[in-house]
Structures are given as C-alpha cells and as structure tokens.
Design a protein around this motif. Structure first.
Motif, short mmCIF file in Angstrom:
data_model
loop_
_atom_site.label_atom_id
_atom_site.label_comp_id
_atom_site.label_asym_id
_atom_site.label_seq_id
_atom_site.Cartn_x
_atom_site.Cartn_y
_atom_site.Cartn_z
N LYS A 101 0.80 -1.23 0.00
CA LYS A 101 0.00 0.00 0.00
C LYS A 101 0.83 1.27 0.00
O LYS A 101 0.28 2.37 -0.15
N ASN A 102 2.14 1.14 0.18
CA ASN A 102 2.97 2.32 0.43
C ASN A 102 3.98 2.53 -0.70
O ASN A 102 5.13 2.12 -0.60
N PRO A 103 3.58 3.19 -1.82
CA PRO A 103 4.51 3.38 -2.94
C PRO A 103 5.60 4.39 -2.60
O PRO A 103 5.51 5.14 -1.63
N TYR A 104 6.65 4.39 -3.44
CA TYR A 104 7.74 5.34 -3.25
C TYR A 104 7.27 6.79 -3.42
O TYR A 104 7.60 7.65 -2.62
N GLY A 105 6.55 7.05 -4.49
CA GLY A 105 6.13 8.42 -4.78
C GLY A 105 5.12 8.92 -3.77
O GLY A 105 4.18 8.20 -3.42
N LYS A 106 5.31 10.12 -3.31
CA LYS A 106 4.41 10.69 -2.31
C LYS A 106 3.17 11.33 -2.93
O LYS A 106 2.18 11.58 -2.26
N ALA A 107 3.23 11.59 -4.23
CA ALA A 107 2.07 12.13 -4.95
C ALA A 107 2.03 11.49 -6.33
O ALA A 107 3.07 11.17 -6.92
N GLU A 108 0.83 11.27 -6.84
CA GLU A 108 0.69 10.62 -8.15
C GLU A 108 1.24 11.50 -9.26
O GLU A 108 1.01 12.70 -9.31
N ASN A 109 1.99 10.86 -10.15
CA ASN A 109 2.51 11.54 -11.34
C ASN A 109 2.49 10.56 -12.50
O ASN A 109 3.50 10.01 -12.91
N LYS A 110 1.29 10.33 -13.02
CA LYS A 110 1.10 9.32 -14.06
C LYS A 110 1.84 9.66 -15.35
O LYS A 110 2.14 8.77 -16.15
N SER A 111 2.14 10.93 -15.54
CA SER A 111 2.74 11.35 -16.81
C SER A 111 4.09 10.69 -17.06
O SER A 111 4.48 10.47 -18.21
N ILE A 112 4.84 10.36 -15.99
CA ILE A 112 6.18 9.80 -16.20
C ILE A 112 6.13 8.35 -16.68
O ILE A 112 7.16 7.77 -17.03
N LEU A 113 4.93 7.78 -16.74
CA LEU A 113 4.78 6.41 -17.26
C LEU A 113 4.55 6.38 -18.77
O LEU A 113 4.47 5.30 -19.36
N GLN A 114 4.45 7.55 -19.37
CA GLN A 114 4.18 7.58 -20.81
C GLN A 114 5.32 6.95 -21.60
O GLN A 114 5.08 6.17 -22.53
N VAL A 115 6.56 7.24 -21.24
CA VAL A 115 7.69 6.70 -22.00
C VAL A 115 7.79 5.18 -21.90
O VAL A 115 7.92 4.50 -22.92
N PRO A 116 7.72 4.58 -20.70
CA PRO A 116 7.78 3.11 -20.67
C PRO A 116 6.62 2.46 -21.41
O PRO A 116 6.81 1.41 -22.05
N ARG A 117 5.45 3.06 -21.38
CA ARG A 117 4.31 2.46 -22.10
C ARG A 117 4.50 2.55 -23.61
O ARG A 117 4.26 1.58 -24.34
N ILE A 118 4.93 3.71 -24.08
CA ILE A 118 5.21 3.87 -25.50
C ILE A 118 6.32 2.92 -25.93
O ILE A 118 6.25 2.28 -26.99
N SER A 119 7.34 2.81 -25.12
CA SER A 119 8.49 1.98 -25.45
C SER A 119 8.11 0.51 -25.53
O SER A 119 8.53 -0.21 -26.46
N ILE A 120 7.33 0.03 -24.57
CA ILE A 120 6.93 -1.38 -24.58
C ILE A 120 6.05 -1.68 -25.78
O ILE A 120 6.18 -2.75 -26.41
N ALA A 121 5.16 -0.77 -26.13
CA ALA A 121 4.32 -0.98 -27.31
C ALA A 121 5.19 -1.13 -28.56
O ALA A 121 4.96 -2.03 -29.39
N ALA A 122 6.22 -0.29 -28.69
CA ALA A 122 7.09 -0.35 -29.86
C ALA A 122 7.96 -1.61 -29.84
O ALA A 122 8.15 -2.27 -30.87
N LEU A 123 8.48 -1.97 -28.68
CA LEU A 123 9.31 -3.17 -28.56
C LEU A 123 8.50 -4.42 -28.85
O LEU A 123 8.96 -5.35 -29.53
#
Length: 608
Positions: A300-322
């Motif tokens: 229940k206790n993630p590293y990030g203290k506040a949500e920042n979904k935007s930084i997941l855009q690159v890994p998602r785009i990258s995995i789709a391309a890979l």
C-alpha cells in the motif's frame, strides 16, 4: 490405506470448485486434469486432459481412462497455465508468498549470498515444494557507493575493467546463475556512483566468456542504449519519462532486436515511483486476505508521495514499440521494493502489460515461456511432455481477460498440489489479526520524552536512542547532550548531527522505540497526533515513522528556527501510516550533506 480409498476420502476437495485441498493431497504426486483449457506458454488449446506424475508433465494431451493411481481433477470452465515466473524480484523475506499466488519461479536480481545458496541447496535436493524456485544473480556488480550498496549488505564492488573477470568468477563460485550489472547515477537529490562503460563492457564480456548471461539495471535512455550496444542479454528495467524522441526510440528498438536482447519494463515498481498504488489487487480480498498487516502495508505504500502518471508515458510507448518489433518482453515486478509485494504484484504487472499494448496471451507468455527461454530454464514455462509440473489452474480464460489469472483454483509445485498452503496462510493471517496487541496505554499528558541526566527515558517501550546510517555502511555521526529547559520547563535534548557521504540516504538523529523489544511493532492506534517543541539552526529536518517490515520511513519535513516553536502533526497527514504496527518514531537530519544542530523537547502522543 490404498490410493483408491484415499481418493474416496478426499475427492470432494479435488473437484473443480476446490478452493483448498486437505493435507493428504500434498503427498500425492499423480493427477489427471480433465477437460481443461490449456495455455501451454504460447497459445491456448481447448478441452485438453493433462497427466502429471513424479513432478513432471507426463502427457499434455492424454486420452483414455484415468490411471488407477491418479487423482482426477475436473477442469471444465478452467484454464491450466504453466506456473508463473516473476523475472525481477529481490528475494530476502516472505519466501512463502510467491507460491500462494501461482508464482512458481522467481528470477532474483540481488540478495545475500547465504540466501541464494540456501535456495540453490533446496532446489538441488528437491526440498522446496512449499516455496517458489529462485534463480539468483546473488551479488550485483556496482561501483563503490553505487546503487546496491545502500542496503547494509557488504558486497564486493568494482572500479576498473581489469577487475571484471575475477569478479565474475567469484560470483560463479558462490553460486550465481547469471550476472547483474548496475548502471545507475541516481537523481540530483540522491546521486549514486556508477560503473563506467568500459567496466560494464568488461563485465558483460567476462560473463559471456564463462557462458553466463549478463543483464543490466538502467534508469535512463542513454544507459539503456549503451547497455544494449555493449551486448547485454537484457535490460531489467525501463526508464520513466514524459516524452521520447522518435529517432531515439527507433534506435533502442532496433538495437534490442538486432542484439536478441530482452526487456523487463517492471511497471509495478515504475508505478510505485510515480506514486500509484496497485488498487486492482489491493481491492481483491482473495489476495489481500493472504497478506499479514505488514505485508499489506508494504504493498500500500509506494515510493512516490504524490501521483505523477505522466512519467509512465515513455515506458508504455516503449513497450508498445518493442512488442510490435517482437522483442521479448518479460514480466517482472521488482518485488521487495515499496509499493510491491511478492507474488501478488505479478498479477498487477500482467494487467499493466496489457494496458501498455500486449495481448492477454502475450502477457501470459511474458510470465511463462518467454522468461524460461530467456534465462535458459529449459524445464519450465511450458505445458509440454517432460516439463516440470509447476502449474496454475484458474477459473475463466486469462487468454481473453488477463484478470482471470486472479481466479486461482489450484496450484501445483513440482507435481504437488499446494492449495493447503493457501489455507494455512489464510488461517495464520486471520489468527494474527485477532491476536493483535492491545493499544498501548498512554500517560494522561501523552508525554513520551522523559529526558534526564541519568537516561533518555520514556513511560513505555525501549526508550530513546541515537540513530545514524552507520549500520548501513554510512559515515554520519550524532552527539546528544541535555541542556537546560525549554519554555514549558521540560529538559531539552540537543542533537548535533554530522551527515556525511557514504550511504545513499545518509541520516543522523534520535529514535524512539515504542515496543519493549526494539524493532517489534507496538499498537499506537489510539494516537491521533504527535506534538513536540523544537528549535535549531534554520535548516530542514525530518519527522519519520517506521512500520513493521518497512525499512523506509514515512516522513514529513519541517524547518527549524532559532526560537522554540511547538509543532503538532496529525497521523492522518502521514501517507499510509498504520499506527497498529509502528516500530519507531525518529527525528533526524539528512539526506543533505551538512552539519546540523537542533534541540527537541516535550514530545507527546495525543489521542485527540
């Protein structure tokens, strides 16, 4: 008692609707699973019958009558999968958990040598039917002061390419299955020393010379590209970011394809860094009921203290391309880190892979046949004749709905049905919840700082002690002295802290242990607020709480002044703080390198 009589006694527990089978099943090693949909590691096949015996899959397409020695299991409406493989964990605790969620193999990226060797011995002697297999790198390759040195485990580091072959040979002698290399510079706030590229190349070459794989931890595009160019067998993370240049992405994908490298995005931990909780599994009582309070708290206790979904855009785009380029994608969670948990997080990872563009079947393959092939585990990851009988049976069709992996009906490890382990854990968790210690009785005024020349006392618990990063290999120091009184007439404690480089997150200060046994949890659920008086040199300080089995404090920063001030903080303002399992309260300086002076007095825990 013959096996036919045994079958008559327990058949009710082994039917398709069986949630938990009684203990006699654990000793039986021959099963015929009839009329089940099979995902064989690559594709789904309807209406198969599978015979397992002596820990192996004897016939993955059986026809005929049930052997007299076998227990028949009705698989109608269900799917039989190879046991799941989590390709990125850190196996140092909770060894019972992965198997309870159908994870029969873990690829460990860093643990202590003794833990690795214990797993190696158990696997060699076939004495771990009640735990997942662990294929481990053991000690990772990093620089002095690099990532991996911050956990208090003494490890051999490298500074130059000439050390690579001896370092690799030493790991192989210890029992490492493969070599993990760290390229990690950290962040501006928390920088790490990192291996230079020449040493990384030398390590990869040295591993390959000994016919061992070399995988690389990265957290940036530049390091990812450099590692692939250096012939790494795979990347064990992707990197976060909001945008990536088309040319850079194309180059990364092309290199991975040309080098026959595999990629683990580890969305579970990337989402934790982004402050995102795995709410899908957290809301699933079938899963969370298998976790103790402290195990659940870690998830229940993630590293990030506040949500920042935007930084997941690159890994998602990258995995789709890979994935579109048919680069092997491996499902790994980085379990052992905040916001993750062994076993349960892999089911969330599969959903994240589907959300990133993989088909449900491709996601299933990423946790079965693909990692088995990548790590040369030629006896698992498939449902085929001669393979290990590590199996997971679920209700529904995860080849269409990936969340069906959570509808667990039965789990086999080395041919043994281990559903009884799930039942035992459910009962143990229920018992623990009922047996939680009563809330501690607080003094009427709530004061827990009874400082005097004789001792740093407290009305309960082990009391107050200096704390610093020395036990983690750090070099910070702290000195405590008692001074006159603060305005309310209470003795004040002067804290002189010297925070020095040496540990990734250096600190120095004081700590209060509310339990008589330091490190054990105390129930402070009656507490609503903490209040204290503080003054200092105008620098930033931290108030932190540790909870059971969580080694990262939940903190709030405060700025001192040269005048006494009263600070009151609500427990509710500390994200994911569970006062039922509180192990330590701490006031400390760091991680910025500096010399600090602050004084504290009249510390109280308030019930309203």
């Amino acid at each position: 008692m013959n096996k036919l009589t045994t079958l008559n006694n327990i058949i009710f527990a082994c039917m398709a609707g069986c949630g938990y089978c009684i203990g006699a099943n654990a000793a039986t090693d021959e099963y015929l699973i009839r009329n089940v949909r099979v995902f064989d590691g690559q594709r789904s096949v309807e209406n198969r019958t599978v015979l397992i015996s002596d820990g192996k899959i004897i016939n993955s397409d059986f026809h005929g009558t049930t052997p007299i020695s076998a227990i028949e299991v009705n698989g109608t409406g269900k799917t039989l999968l190879p046991g799941l493989i989590d390709s990125h964990v850190h196996a140092y605790q909770d060894f019972d958990l992965p198997l309870l969620f159908g994870v029969t193999t873990e690829i460990d990226m860093f643990t202590s040598v003794t833990v690795m060797q214990d797993f190696n011995s158990k696997m060699r002697h076939k004495k771990n039917y009640d735990q997942s297999d662990v294929i481990s790198a053991g000690t990772l390759a990093t620089a002095p002061g690099g990532h991996g040195t911050e956990y208090g485990i003494a490890i051999e580091t490298l500074t130059k390419p000439e050390q690579a072959q001896a370092w690799v040979d030493a790991r192989i002698a210890e029992g490492s299955h493969f070599i993990k290399i760290v390229m990690e510079k950290g962040s501006e706030k928390h920088p790490f020393s990192s291996l230079d590229l020449a040493t990384v190349k030398a390590l990869i070459k040295a591993a390959h010379k000994r016919h061992r794989m070399a995988v690389v931890h990265i957290s940036s595009l530049n390091d990812a590209q450099a590692a692939l160019d250096a012939n790494a067998d795979g990347l064990v993370h992707l990197f976060t970011g909001t945008t990536i240049n088309d040319a850079d992405l194309k180059k990364l994908v092309t290199t991975a394809k040309q080098k026959n490298a595999f990629i683990m995005p580890t969305f579970a931990v990337l989402e934790s860094l982004a402050g995102i909780k795995a709410e899908d599994v957290l809301q699933d009582k079938r899963f969370t009921n298998l976790l103790t309070t402290s195990q659940l708290q870690a998830l229940k206790n993630p590293y990030g203290k506040a949500e920042n979904k935007s930084i997941l855009q690159v890994p998602r785009i990258s995995i789709a391309a890979l994935n579109a380029a048919h680069v092997p994608i491996l499902a790994g969670t980085d379990a052992g880190n905040a916001g993750t948990q062994y076993g349960i997080s892999l089911h969330h990872e599969l959903a994240s892979l589907v959300n990133a563009g993989l088909s449900p079947s491709a996601a299933l393959a990423s946790a079965t046949s693909v990692p088995a092939k990548a790590f040369h585990l030629n006896d698992r990851g498939r449902i085929a004749n001669g393979y290990k009988a590590d199996l997971l049976m679920v209700e529904g069709d995860p080849g269409k709905d990936i969340n069906a992996t959570r509808n667990i009906v039965s789990i086999w490890k080395d041919g043994r049905l281990v559903n009884d382990l799930r039942q035992q854990k459910l009962l143990a968790v229920s018992k623990e919840n009922k047996a939680q210690p009563a809330a501690l009785h607080l003094p009427a005024d709530g004061r827990i700082s009874l400082f005097s020349e004789e001792k740093l006392g407290s009305p309960f618990g082990a009391g107050w002690f200096p704390t610093n990063d020395e036990r983690m290999g750090g070099k910070s120091s702290v000195s405590l002295t008692l001074s006159g009184t603060e305005p309310a007439g209470q003795p004040a404690l002067n804290i002189d802290a010297k925070v020095q480089a040496g540990f990734a997150y250096p600190w120095a200060g004081i700590a209060f242990f509310p339990s008589n046994d330091p490190g054990q949890a105390a129930n402070l659920s009656a507490v609503k607020k903490i209040s204290f008086k503080v003054k200092g040199d105008g620098k930033q300080y931290n108030v932190g709480f540790y909870i059971q089995n969580n080694y990262i404090p939940i903190t709030r920063q405060l700025k001192s002044s040269n005048e006494w001030q009263t600070v009151t903080l609500a427990f509710d303002d500390f994200k994911d703080l569970d006062p039922h399992i509180l192990t330590m309260i701490t006031f400390f300086a760091g991680p910025e390198i500096d010399i600090y002076h602050f004084a504290i007095a009249d510390i109280r825990l308030l019930t309203e």
